[in-house]
Design an enzyme around this catalytic site. Sequence first.
Site, short mmCIF file in Angstrom:
data_model
loop_
_atom_site.label_atom_id
_atom_site.label_comp_id
_atom_site.label_asym_id
_atom_site.label_seq_id
_atom_site.Cartn_x
_atom_site.Cartn_y
_atom_site.Cartn_z
N THR A 1 0.97 -1.27 0.00
CA THR A 1 0.16 0.02 0.16
C THR A 1 0.94 1.39 -0.06
OG1 THR A 1 -0.29 -0.22 2.44
CG2 THR A 1 -1.96 -1.14 0.96
N LYS B 1 4.19 -7.15 3.58
CA LYS B 1 3.93 -5.58 3.52
C LYS B 1 3.56 -5.25 4.95
CE LYS B 1 0.10 -3.54 2.57
NZ LYS B 1 -0.25 -3.17 4.20
N THR C 1 -2.28 -3.05 7.50
CA THR C 1 -2.30 -4.69 7.61
C THR C 1 -0.92 -5.07 7.43
OG1 THR C 1 -4.58 -4.48 6.72
CG2 THR C 1 -3.44 -6.27 6.22
N GLU D 1 4.40 3.53 10.38
CA GLU D 1 4.15 4.94 9.85
C GLU D 1 4.79 5.96 10.72
OE1 GLU D 1 -0.59 3.86 8.54
OE2 GLU D 1 -0.20 4.74 10.41
N THR E 1 -10.95 10.19 5.23
CA THR E 1 -11.49 9.13 4.29
C THR E 1 -12.43 9.49 3.43
OG1 THR E 1 -13.23 9.21 6.02
CG2 THR E 1 -11.36 7.37 6.26
#
Lengths: 417, 417
Positions: free
Chosen positions: A165, A191, A202, A287, A417
């Site tokens: 991603t 990932k 994820t 992150e 979002t």
Amino acid sequence: MSAFFDSRWVAAPEAVIVLDGDALPQGFRAAGVAAGIKESGLTDVGLLVADSPETTSAARFTRSGVLAAPVVVCKTRTRLDAIRAVAVNSGNANAATGGRGMDEAARMQGAAAMVCGVPEDRVAVASTGVIGVQLDGRKVTAGLLAASHELRADGHGAFGEAIRTTDKFAKSARLQVALPGGPVTITAQAKGAGMIQPSFATMLCFVQTDAQLDAATADRLLGDGVRRSFDRISVDGQLSTNDTAILQASGASGVAVAAGSPDEAILREALDALLRQLALLIVRDGEGSRRVGRVVVRGDDRDDAERCARAVANSPLVKAALHGGDPNWGRIAQAVGLAMTDRAPVDLDITIEGVPVCARGAAVPFDQAALDAAVAGTEVDYAVDLPAASGTPAVEAEVFFSDLSHEYVTINAEYTT
Amino acid sequence: MSAFFDSRWVAAPEAVIVLDGDALPQGFRAAGVAAGIKESGLTDVGLLVADSPETTSAARFTRSGVLAAPVVVCKTRTRLDAIRAVAVNSGNANAATGGRGMDEAARMQGAAAMVCGVPEDRVAVASTGVIGVQLDGRKVTAGLLAASHELRADGHGAFGEAIRTTDKFAKSARLQVALPGGPVTITAQAKGAGMIQPSFATMLCFVQTDAQLDAATADRLLGDGVRRSFDRISVDGQLSTNDTAILQASGASGVAVAAGSPDEAILREALDALLRQLALLIVRDGEGSRRVGRVVVRGDDRDDAERCARAVANSPLVKAALHGGDPNWGRIAQAVGLAMTDRAPVDLDITIEGVPVCARGAAVPFDQAALDAAVAGTEVDYAVDLPAASGTPAVEAEVFFSDLSHEYVTINAEYTT
């Protein structure tokens, strides 16, 4: 030895050579295509297939109480000891999508089975990306069909790309392992904590080998490896609905790895190092991360050690101090106190980078400048000793964790979002 | 009604009037002085004393496994049902300071007893500030002596100031409560998540009333109030070694509050609103906070509801979304999944600001623009319904929490010890 094993916390096994290139182990083909699920236009559907009906496998999934549809499909409709094809999409997690999401995951399994020519129950499916949005099954089906035309023995890299991603770097490896019975190859594509829109991260990992393993051995090897790798990491203490790890063994090398044999021991060591290094790469690419911490908690009781290690690894105060290069041991004491509620007094010892900073619950003098320098590196080691009745702690728990940065806040607060 | 009760989550009780000024309830005197513990030179030693030997009290402390020395002194050397004097310092938590720290806390108790002319075992001590640094007992003793000369009936504000660290605003209140038996006064001084150096936050709250309470009633009232206020808040899921809440009742109003009486019911309501509003102020002043969230989880099982509410309130992803004004309900589903490990499928309902966004585990359509606007305020309401066997959830758990901001990272990463 390649730069793949670049953490001091993972020893590169002697029997292992790190390979370049994109060749999968014998008996596997893979592809990655752009199916239009990601708005970026990058590849987002991966397909991997083992040619032999004798292929064995093992799998592990998230323990979340809220499971994504592909996880439910794998757990209820797939022969997890005999997975031949793996179909993955990125860009949409197919989670919190209800009955329609279940239908789409089942359709994805069916489409992969059809285009690969394998039974439906030998297909595993996985998804990663935004949650709460319906997966466009037509795009996935078209992507799988396209991917089936591009399946190649050197599809390792393409498949690995398709599952990413916003991972900043690829997390994959090709290893050759010299077993007593002969050489085998292992490839893995993982990932980590990336976002395409603000949903939760994820973790996916797919491992292929041409070693010949019975399913029970594959299951034991994967289970033990996952316990010492992906089960020991935390970016932010959160648990994805989609986490999936799959090991497939084609047997095409002709090298049989019998349970309890020296071959199994060496393969186990190689797989362990591979999964631990991949897990560390996921933390490193967490992150906003710029440093990786490791905390080891020793004590008399496994649950206590585990709870304390998790509390330290997931403390926003400890993580912010790691980010700031601040050897702030008081926050570690605080986190242990939180994990040991109503158990005072817990007179703990704390060392940072091998330097004792707290003994039996009280500060001890140390060279602040030297410790400041020691925690400015990319990996920082914390050790906590809980009081041990015997004097010698019987158990230990280890967790790897990323720091808490401005970028983490930016990624998770400022995208919408 | 004053602006003190300014949260929609706290109803101002009818029998309560919010007062201005600094007068303590009858029978109390207090002071705050600068003793040189804080480098800033601001007041850092507070002393509060109840004149009557009949004063009753109740206390609650942190449940951390790693207790600060003053907490240990209170729990082992203080008659918690009969506290007359409270001695507090800010600027140093006297935590993780070993035997010497215990000696200093005991000395602080002794010095306060001497200057106030009360028995040692009727003195409570509390500290807040940096941990792992020895408290300078001479400064504390000199400060207590100076404070004893400044004790005043209108010392409410001065005492409240002396317990602050980097709280951005004072958290205190003066209430008059019209009981059937006559009017009584309550004052309270609290401090929240502030830092003078990067250590962890400490919550302190001191409450005085001139109502006449037996110790058991005081204990019940404080315990019930704390359970619905300070026990229900989280800035960052971390647990201080020093948290302390003390209620003292001087009886000087002559208004006796008998157990089970209408007086007790009304006093309980006033105290409940007071503590809840103070708790909300602590969350609102949480490090870097700009929004306060409330999550209410309903279900059949108290432990499940509690665990889920805590998981949502402490999720860095949920907190970052709150900060960003992003109604990202997928992160709430994720947090519930984490709290309900191995319990899938948990088909939950989620509403944000009263708008259903997820029903039985699947997304439901909603007006995105309207919801975006609704979560842009200073208080955001989340509700989660776990599947209830009966159809009607039997229990609910409520937690108030702050958002996760850049400023939180700055405060906790960029300042050094």
